[in-house]
Design a protein around this motif. Structure first.
Motif, PDB file in Angstrom:
ATOM      1  N   GLU A 135       0.832  -1.209   0.000  1.00  0.00           N
ATOM      2  CA  GLU A 135       0.000   0.000   0.000  1.00  0.00           C
ATOM      3  C   GLU A 135       0.865   1.257   0.000  1.00  0.00           C
ATOM      4  O   GLU A 135       0.650   2.203  -0.755  1.00  0.00           O
ATOM      5  CB  GLU A 135      -0.892  -0.038   1.244  1.00  0.00           C
ATOM      6  N   LEU A 136       1.877   1.211   0.877  1.00  0.00           N
ATOM      7  CA  LEU A 136       2.781   2.347   1.008  1.00  0.00           C
ATOM      8  C   LEU A 136       3.551   2.564  -0.290  1.00  0.00           C
ATOM      9  O   LEU A 136       3.782   3.702  -0.715  1.00  0.00           O
ATOM     10  CB  LEU A 136       3.749   2.063   2.158  1.00  0.00           C
ATOM     11  N   LYS A 144       4.791  11.361  -2.412  1.00  0.00           N
ATOM     12  CA  LYS A 144       6.228  11.180  -2.609  1.00  0.00           C
ATOM     13  C   LYS A 144       6.613   9.756  -2.279  1.00  0.00           C
ATOM     14  O   LYS A 144       6.064   9.153  -1.374  1.00  0.00           O
ATOM     15  CB  LYS A 144       7.005  12.151  -1.693  1.00  0.00           C
ATOM     16  N   ARG A 145       7.562   9.253  -3.021  1.00  0.00           N
ATOM     17  CA  ARG A 145       8.016   7.903  -2.764  1.00  0.00           C
ATOM     18  C   ARG A 145       8.667   7.821  -1.401  1.00  0.00           C
ATOM     19  O   ARG A 145       9.420   8.704  -0.996  1.00  0.00           O
ATOM     20  CB  ARG A 145       9.046   7.519  -3.814  1.00  0.00           C
ATOM     21  N   VAL A 146       8.384   6.743  -0.680  1.00  0.00           N
ATOM     22  CA  VAL A 146       9.056   6.550   0.607  1.00  0.00           C
ATOM     23  C   VAL A 146       9.673   5.157   0.628  1.00  0.00           C
ATOM     24  O   VAL A 146       9.314   4.288  -0.146  1.00  0.00           O
ATOM     25  CB  VAL A 146       8.079   6.678   1.792  1.00  0.00           C
ATOM     26  N   MET A 185      -1.080   5.448  10.615  1.00  0.00           N
ATOM     27  CA  MET A 185       0.033   5.711  11.524  1.00  0.00           C
ATOM     28  C   MET A 185       1.361   5.312  10.892  1.00  0.00           C
ATOM     29  O   MET A 185       2.341   6.066  10.938  1.00  0.00           O
ATOM     30  CB  MET A 185      -0.156   4.912  12.820  1.00  0.00           C
ATOM     31  N   LEU A 186       1.385   4.123  10.293  1.00  0.00           N
ATOM     32  CA  LEU A 186       2.639   3.654   9.697  1.00  0.00           C
ATOM     33  C   LEU A 186       3.062   4.576   8.566  1.00  0.00           C
ATOM     34  O   LEU A 186       4.234   4.871   8.387  1.00  0.00           O
ATOM     35  CB  LEU A 186       2.468   2.223   9.180  1.00  0.00           C
ATOM     36  N   SER A 190       6.531   6.460   8.647  1.00  0.00           N
ATOM     37  CA  SER A 190       7.542   6.009   7.700  1.00  0.00           C
ATOM     38  C   SER A 190       8.413   7.177   7.259  1.00  0.00           C
ATOM     39  O   SER A 190       9.460   6.996   6.656  1.00  0.00           O
ATOM     40  CB  SER A 190       6.877   5.356   6.485  1.00  0.00           C
ATOM     41  N   ARG A 191       7.964   8.392   7.581  1.00  0.00           N
ATOM     42  CA  ARG A 191       8.789   9.556   7.269  1.00  0.00           C
ATOM     43  C   ARG A 191      10.035   9.580   8.149  1.00  0.00           C
ATOM     44  O   ARG A 191      11.071  10.114   7.780  1.00  0.00           O
ATOM     45  CB  ARG A 191       7.986  10.831   7.497  1.00  0.00           C
TER      46      ARG A 191
END
Lengths: 269, 261
Positions: A135-136, A144-146, A185-186, A190-191
């Protein structure tokens, strides 16, 4: 079209075993008296098959799906190394439209089945982590890509092989991967740099964690960064599984025992 | 030739009473319709139709072309109509005696409550069976299907008991059985779940305060190792060779030592 029928006969001639991928009840019914019994590979055992391999993810690629099914069949003892397997699966339609044949053991034993079934953590937990990572990878964070690193299972040892980069946002919270609120939250956390640590039962123990495993001798393909190196190393030092979302190429990779066992493109799910 | 009013002369027992009775019948019908409508609206607004979805009672009601909500509102309406009829009988004074009307009235009221109790009991029993069954679905054990059925019949039993006592049927024996059943359930169940309950109580404290957390090295009652997992009942501590499953009540009773790394 006799020629096509003959070709199909050739493909399925003397197979040792038949694998049905997500068959409908009627298809499964028609194989009821087949010898040896067919093996059903599906996300859930809707047809109450006796021999059944659970697909933890909806593999879009047929190759991955068959590979997972055959490895599962080998692991559960439905197959012997070198058996000829006839596979019936869906490729374009929603029901079975493709027949193919593989030899069990032709794939190098990647352990993708063992990743889910034989890990310390519950298969459900690993699947949920994959879903979060996919999902992320698909949406990124605010477009933005993480990148992200999840270490799943054996949390006690992982915590002792790592140190906090700052305060742990998940301290004294009791959230589990798979809870509806957790996705958001994740995504936010993740930032922050560092790894997420998830326990065997799926509790998010910590984020913002700096992993300190010994990285010597970890052999991962060149070109992957520090995040993957850390993931490989921590899974070699502990019994954990690591799921990494790459920031540079956007792929989700899973590590177990220091090696890459699965590589997925989030865009395909 | 007689005039029309003369023809009806003598038909009425008492002119005033007949008019009153006709008015009562018309009013009763209107109130009946109104009640059915209001009860239906209230039940729908409270969400009864969604709550009873999937129960055997609802399916049976749909089998005869109605629904639970429709049935309950009809029952209310019918009883109201009966009360109305009784009132008309009383006003017209055609009953053999006043005390009979009174008795019937009392009985109707009790019957109404009894019918409602039975309907609610059947519904709650069905619903409880479904909910408990869904909760237990993840437990892959054939014998476990007994539990939802047990819950259903317990609810039905109590509903029947209430309904029967409403109708003034002697329920002494049934009551004693219920008491024995409740005693067995609570006393023996409490005895059986004692350890789980005290562990859960301790677990709530441990999870809220988190004196130690996953990754800490602790020693509890002689078992030393790294905490791998904490839930409401147990703490899982792992050392190099062993995994200890320590009930949380033991943590509070014996205390835990946290080893500083």
């Amino acid at each position: 079209m006799d020629e096509l029928g003959a070709l199909l006969d050739d493909i399925v001639a003397d197979v040792d075993s038949v694998f049905l991928f997500s068959p409908s009840a009627s298809v499964h019914e028609s194989f009821a008296d087949a010898e040896p019994p067919v093996v059903v590979v599906a996300p859930e055992n809707a047809v109450d098959a006796e021999r059944y391999v659970e697909l933890p993810l909806e593999f879009r690629s047929l190759r991955e799906r068959i590979r997972f099914g055959v490895e599962g069949g080998l692991d559960d003892g439905y197959l012997e190394e070198g058996d000829q397997v006839g596979c019936a699966a869906e490729l374009f339609a929603d029901d079975i439209d493709t027949v193919t044949r593989v030899r069990a053991g032709d794939f190098d034993h990647s352990g993708v089945y063992g990743l889910f079934v034989n890990s310390r953590a519950d298969p459900e937990v690993i699947r949920n982590v994959f879903e979060v990572a996919i999902e992320l990878g698909k949406k990124g964070q605010k477009g933005k890509r993480v990148g992200a690193l999840f270490v799943v299972g054996d949390a006690g040892k992982v915590m002792n092989n790592s140190r906090p980069l700052s305060y742990n946002p998940f301290e004294k919270s009791h959230v589990h991967v798979g809870d509806p609120i957790v996705d958001v939250m994740l995504k936010e956390f993740s930032r922050l740099d560092g790894a997420f640590v998830v326990s065997d039962a799926g509790k998010i123990v910590s984020s913002y964690r700096y992993l300190e495993p010994a990285a010597e001798g970890v052999d991962i393909p060149k070109g992957l960064g520090a995040r993957h190196m850390a993931a490989g190393a921590i899974t070699r030092d502990t019994n954990a599984v690591a799921v990494v979302l790459s920031e540079s190429d956007g792929l989700v990779r899973a590590f177990s025992g220091g090696e890459i066992v699965l590589e997925l493109d989030p865009e395909e799910y | 030739m007689q005039s029309v009013p003369e023809q009806f002369e003598g038909l009425a027992l008492d002119g005033g009473n007949l008019t009153l009775a006709v008015a009562l019948v018309v009013g009763g019908l209107a109130v009946w319709g109104g009640t059915v409508w209001i009860v239906r609206r209230v039940l729908l607004r409270v969400g009864v139709d969604e709550a009873v979805e999937g129960t055997a009672f609802e399916r049976a009601a749909q089998g005869v072309g109605s629904s639970t909500v429709g049935l309950v509102s009809q029952v209310c309406g019918v009883f109201l109509l009966l009360f109305g009829a009784l009132y008309v009988v009383e006003t017209l004074d055609i009953a053999p005696s006043r005390s009979l009307v009174f008795t019937v009235n009392q009985f109707l009221a009790r019957l109404f409550v009894a019918v409602l109790v039975v309907i609610v009991g059947v519904l709650v029993g069905d619903k409880a069976e479904i909910v408990v069954g869904e909760r237990l679905r993840s437990v892959k054990l054939p014998e476990v299907t007994v539990i939802p059925r047990l819950v259903k019949y317990s609810v039905l039993y109590i509903a029947t008991l209430v309904a029967l006592s409403q109708l003034r049927v002697a329920t002494g024996a049934l009551l004693i059985m219920l008491a024995a059943y409740a005693f067995g359930l609570f006393f023996l169940g409490g005895l059986a779940f004692k350890d789980l309950l005290s562990s859960a109580a301790a677990g709530v404290y441990l999870l809220l305060v988190e004196p130690y957390s996953i990754g800490d090295e602790v020693e509890i009652d002689g078992s030393r190792g790294i905490v791998q997992e904490m839930d409401i009942f147990v703490t899982l501590v792992e050392s190099d060779g062993e995994e200890y499953l320590i009930p949380n009540r033991k943590v509070l009773r014996k205390g835990a030592t946290r080893v500083r790394g």
